[in-house]
Design a protein around this motif. Structure first.
Motif, short mmCIF file in Angstrom:
data_model
loop_
_atom_site.label_atom_id
_atom_site.label_comp_id
_atom_site.label_asym_id
_atom_site.label_seq_id
_atom_site.Cartn_x
_atom_site.Cartn_y
_atom_site.Cartn_z
N UNK A 1 49.81 44.24 43.38
CA UNK A 1 49.35 43.18 44.30
C UNK A 1 47.98 42.61 43.90
N UNK A 2 47.76 41.41 44.39
CA UNK A 2 46.48 40.73 44.17
C UNK A 2 45.37 41.52 44.86
N UNK A 3 44.19 41.65 44.19
CA UNK A 3 43.10 42.41 44.82
C UNK A 3 42.60 41.69 46.09
N UNK A 4 42.08 42.49 47.01
CA UNK A 4 41.56 41.93 48.26
C UNK A 4 40.34 41.06 47.97
N UNK A 5 40.15 40.05 48.80
CA UNK A 5 39.02 39.15 48.61
C UNK A 5 37.72 39.87 48.93
N UNK A 6 36.85 39.86 47.96
CA UNK A 6 35.52 40.43 48.12
C UNK A 6 34.55 39.38 47.59
N UNK A 7 33.30 39.40 48.06
CA UNK A 7 32.33 38.42 47.59
C UNK A 7 32.35 38.30 46.06
N UNK A 8 32.55 37.11 45.57
CA UNK A 8 32.58 36.89 44.13
C UNK A 8 33.90 37.28 43.49
N UNK A 9 34.79 37.87 44.23
CA UNK A 9 36.13 38.25 43.75
C UNK A 9 36.09 39.09 42.47
N UNK A 10 35.39 40.20 42.44
CA UNK A 10 35.35 41.02 41.22
C UNK A 10 36.73 41.60 40.94
N UNK A 11 37.08 41.65 39.68
CA UNK A 11 38.37 42.20 39.30
C UNK A 11 39.50 41.20 39.38
N UNK A 12 39.27 40.03 39.92
CA UNK A 12 40.33 39.04 40.07
C UNK A 12 40.78 38.50 38.71
N UNK A 13 39.81 38.27 37.81
CA UNK A 13 40.15 37.78 36.48
C UNK A 13 40.98 38.81 35.73
N UNK A 14 40.62 40.07 35.84
CA UNK A 14 41.40 41.13 35.21
C UNK A 14 42.81 41.20 35.78
N UNK B 1 44.48 38.68 37.11
CA UNK B 1 45.22 37.52 36.61
C UNK B 1 45.72 37.75 35.19
N UNK B 2 44.84 38.29 34.34
CA UNK B 2 45.22 38.53 32.96
C UNK B 2 46.32 39.59 32.86
N UNK B 3 46.18 40.68 33.60
CA UNK B 3 47.19 41.74 33.58
C UNK B 3 48.52 41.22 34.14
N UNK B 4 48.46 40.47 35.21
CA UNK B 4 49.67 39.90 35.79
C UNK B 4 50.34 38.95 34.80
N UNK B 5 49.54 38.15 34.12
CA UNK B 5 50.09 37.25 33.11
C UNK B 5 50.79 38.01 31.99
N UNK B 6 50.22 39.13 31.57
CA UNK B 6 50.83 39.94 30.51
C UNK B 6 52.13 40.57 31.01
#
Length: 160
Positions: free
Chosen positions: A32-45, A47-52
């Motif tokens: 699942x998508x990570x929970x929203x946190x200030x600045x959304x840390x880990x979101x880019x990772x 997205x990339x992992x989900x894309x792979x």
């Protein structure tokens, strides 16, 4: 039984949509998508992992569409569409991430897989040539002569 080509196209397209929905919901269920946190840390990772993950799933689906027999053309085409739609989803999720080098690698792999599958699906000849393909039936000369006589008669009739 006569086949309905329009219905087959609609079915193949719908199967493609259901396949991409199944894969997308499955990936989001188990990763699942990570929970929203200030600045959304880990979101880019994410997205990339989900894309792979989506890229791997799309490649598997595309490969399965290639190995189905010609008699199952509608299912093969539906899976091919599902793989293409999943590949589009994978590229979209990956492009939206900020990891530029890895993003480029994932999109390059997606391009290579798409070209390879397209080549295998649309340029490879699947027809098996029978052992007696070099021989012609004995009555071919007679049949060809009959066709030539009819064409000559047709030509004379059109000139008159």
């Amino acid at each position: 039984m006569r086949t309905n080509n329009a219905l087959q196209i609609i079915f193949a397209f719908f199967l493609g949509l259901v396949v991409v929905a199944f894969v997308g919901i499955g990936v989001n269920t188990f990763y699942p998508e990570p929970a929203y946190v200030d600045g959304r840390p880990g979101y880019t990772g994410w997205q990339l992992t989900t894309g792979i993950i989506l890229l791997v799933c799309a490649t598997i689906i595309l490969a399965v569409s290639l190995v189905l027999p010609e008699a199952q053309g509608v299912l093969s085409n539906g899976l091919l569409l599902g793989g293409v739609f999943t590949m589009i989803y994978a590229v979209g999720v990956t492009v939206s991430s900020n990891a530029s080098v890895l993003r480029f690698v994932v999109v390059a792999v997606a391009l290579a897989v798409t070209i390879a599958i397209g080549w295998l699906k649309f340029t490879r000849r699947r027809a098996v040539v029978p052992a007696d393909a070099g021989t012609v039936p004995a009555d071919v000369a007679e049949r060809l002569a009959a066709v030539e006589r009819k064409l000559d008669a047709l030509g004379r009739a059109l000139q008159a």
